[in-house]
Design an enzyme around this catalytic site. Structure first.
Site, PDB file in Angstrom:
ATOM      1  N   MET A 111      31.812  56.968 -63.268  1.00 22.98           N
ATOM      2  CA  MET A 111      33.080  57.329 -62.638  1.00 22.98           C
ATOM      3  C   MET A 111      32.789  57.772 -61.217  1.00 22.98           C
ATOM      4  O   MET A 111      31.906  58.594 -60.979  1.00 22.98           O
ATOM      5  CB  MET A 111      33.773  58.456 -63.402  1.00 22.98           C
ATOM      6  N   LEU A 112      33.509  57.196 -60.278  1.00 22.43           N
ATOM      7  CA  LEU A 112      33.281  57.532 -58.873  1.00 22.43           C
ATOM      8  C   LEU A 112      34.585  57.466 -58.092  1.00 22.43           C
ATOM      9  O   LEU A 112      35.283  56.455 -58.121  1.00 22.43           O
ATOM     10  CB  LEU A 112      32.268  56.562 -58.249  1.00 22.43           C
ATOM     11  N   ILE A 113      34.900  58.559 -57.425  1.00 20.15           N
ATOM     12  CA  ILE A 113      35.956  58.567 -56.416  1.00 20.15           C
ATOM     13  C   ILE A 113      35.233  58.554 -55.073  1.00 20.15           C
ATOM     14  O   ILE A 113      34.366  59.394 -54.820  1.00 20.15           O
ATOM     15  CB  ILE A 113      36.862  59.809 -56.532  1.00 20.15           C
TER      16      ILE A 113
ATOM     17  N   GLN B 272      37.931  62.214 -52.050  1.00 19.65           N
ATOM     18  CA  GLN B 272      37.607  63.301 -52.969  1.00 19.65           C
ATOM     19  C   GLN B 272      38.370  64.576 -52.609  1.00 19.65           C
ATOM     20  O   GLN B 272      38.729  64.799 -51.465  1.00 19.65           O
ATOM     21  CB  GLN B 272      36.096  63.552 -52.967  1.00 19.65           C
ATOM     22  N   GLY B 273      38.612  65.396 -53.638  1.00 16.99           N
ATOM     23  CA  GLY B 273      39.327  66.657 -53.434  1.00 16.99           C
ATOM     24  C   GLY B 273      40.832  66.523 -53.410  1.00 16.99           C
ATOM     25  O   GLY B 273      41.533  67.486 -53.102  1.00 16.99           O
TER      26      GLY B 273
ATOM     27  N   HIS C 101      42.375  62.675 -57.502  1.00 13.40           N
ATOM     28  CA  HIS C 101      42.347  61.315 -58.045  1.00 13.40           C
ATOM     29  C   HIS C 101      41.519  61.220 -59.326  1.00 13.40           C
ATOM     30  O   HIS C 101      41.842  60.437 -60.223  1.00 13.40           O
ATOM     31  CB  HIS C 101      41.799  60.346 -56.999  1.00 13.40           C
ATOM     32  N   GLY C 102      40.436  62.003 -59.416  1.00 18.02           N
ATOM     33  CA  GLY C 102      39.608  61.973 -60.612  1.00 18.02           C
ATOM     34  C   GLY C 102      40.397  62.379 -61.844  1.00 18.02           C
ATOM     35  O   GLY C 102      40.301  61.750 -62.906  1.00 18.02           O
TER      36      GLY C 102
ATOM     37  N   GLU D 163      29.010  59.280 -71.428  1.00 22.46           N
ATOM     38  CA  GLU D 163      27.557  59.116 -71.474  1.00 22.46           C
ATOM     39  C   GLU D 163      26.896  60.041 -70.455  1.00 22.46           C
ATOM     40  O   GLU D 163      27.134  59.909 -69.255  1.00 22.46           O
ATOM     41  CB  GLU D 163      27.197  57.658 -71.166  1.00 22.46           C
TER      42      GLU D 163
END
Length: 408
Positions: free
Chosen positions: A229-231, A236-237, A240-241, A264
């Site tokens: 998982m990557l924003i 970021q902040g 969105h996550g 995982e």
């Protein structure tokens, strides 16, 4: 010796921190290419450049990896002010360019003008897959922005090539990242896009993504496990996550074959995000209502969390503890004590396991080995560690409660 020291100092001038040297951009407009304000840098580069994250052989090294914001068409250039071979014979610089070529797919541009011309094609880029969720984020300075979350599979035309470009970001922002085998049809992909306007047209920018692998669970279930998982850093902040994780949970909750959803090797930041999202989802369930929480963690909570939200028992327990803390007047000594004992009973589980193992070991250990084991399990030390664990848990839980209150 003095000569060797002088030579080492001169050669040291040709060492560069690769996290600083690698310059990343998500480009929407031609002027972004020369705007330092749009540049961001990796958190990690050790998988390509070693544990020291240093490249030797260059002064003023700059490794440009620029991407068009939507389709992620790539510009790759290496620039430097001087090279070690220009001044010293028989000293070879590191192959910084070759390392990057190992991870970026073919088809990238090496010419800035060619790359800028690709921006004209961004209007043709549309999000892949099926729209799951739309949400808005308000920015006091820039106004309101609209975002979309899509579920994608490899049958979408062009997605495989797009994903090859997208996953290169993993190397820079996930410490133990690795590329996945996309030929396995048990992978699900979830993408986040921002809608934005350019010259009167609606365009889409890549915000982040998640990959999920569907494991088989006997006899007829699956267990989706979040793998990556990557924003992207520029987004970021902004929440969105949480939006992505909640949308993914809600999607799998609609599938009868799904038993529960796991992750995982989750990072600490992911665990905090998951706690927040699961508490947000569970707080409306009847079994987690305020009047039920003081009665303790129940089988009914486990079943409802499992049946309605695909949350396993371990995660449901954390949700219960967070919601109970929110519902508990911690200034009331008796209520605070009850809560503390409830949480510590769970935290004490590993210590009880160690004690059982020690009882078994007593039958086969030599006296000096037994003394060592007993020393490691000193009761006072256990109490101190348990108290510290409890206080750490309180800090984590209160942070989630504060976030929930801020979003209410």
């Amino acid at each position: 010796m003095a000569g060797n020291d002088t030579m080492e100092k001169k050669l040291a001038e040709y060492k560069c921190d690769t996290n600083d040297a690698i310059c990343l951009k998500l480009v929407r407009f031609p002027e972004d290419v020369e705007d330092d304000g749009t540049t961001f840098h990796p958190e990690y580069s050790h998988q390509l450049y070693g544990d020291d994250e240093v490249a030797f052989g260059y002064k003023g090294l700059q490794i440009q990896l620029y991407y068009t914001a939507g389709n992620l068409s790539t510009l790759f250039k290496v620039k430097y002010s001087s090279k070690v071979t220009e001044k010293f014979d028989c000293v070879e610089p590191d192959d910084v360019e070759g390392k990057i070529r190992e991870i970026i797919p073919a088809g990238f541009s090496c010419n800035t003008d060619d790359f800028i011309s690709l921006l004209e094609k961004e209007a043709n880029f549309k999000p892949f897959g099926t729209l799951l969720h739309t949400y808005k984020v308000h920015n006091e300075e820039a106004g309101e922005f609209t975002y979309q979350i899509h579920k994608v599979d490899l049958t979408c035309p062009g997605f495989r090539e797009y994903h090859e470009r997208l996953q290169t970001f993993l190397m820079w922002f996930i410490e133990t990242a690795s590329f996945i085998d996309v030929d396995d049809d048990r992978w699900d992909f979830f993408l986040v896009f921002e809608k934005y306007n350019k010259d009167g047209e609606t365009l889409y920018a890549t915000v982040g993504y998640m990959t999920v692998y569907n494991y088989y669970v006997y006899p007829d279930k699956t267990r989706p496990r979040v793998s990556q998982m990557l924003i992207l850093p520029t987004f970021q902040g902004e929440g969105h996550g949480a939006q992505l994780l909640e949308a993914v949970h809600r999607f799998y909750c609609t599938l009868a074959k799904v038993q529960d959803i796991t992750a995982e090797d989750p990072s600490e930041s992911y665990v905090k995000l998951r706690d927040y999202v699961l508490v947000k989802l569970c707080q409306v369930l009847p079994s987690f209502s305020a009047d039920k929480l003081h009665l303790g963690f129940s089988d009914h909570m486990v079943k409802e969390a499992q049946d309605k939200l695909k949350i396993n028992k371990k995660h449901a327990r954390r949700v219960y503890e967070i919601l109970r803390l929110r519902a508990t007047d911690m200034s009331d000594e008796a209520k605070a004590r009850d809560y503390r004992l409830e949480v510590k009973r769970r935290l004490f589980g590993p210590y009880k396991k160690n004690q059982r193992e020690l009882t078994k070991m007593m039958k086969c250990l030599r006296p000096e080995e037994l003394v060592s084991q007993i020393h490691q399990m000193d009761t006072q030390l256990q109490h101190e560690e348990l108290e510290k664990s409890y206080q750490d848990v309180l800090v984590e839980y209160r942070r989630i409660i504060e976030r929930l209150a801020a979003q209410a």
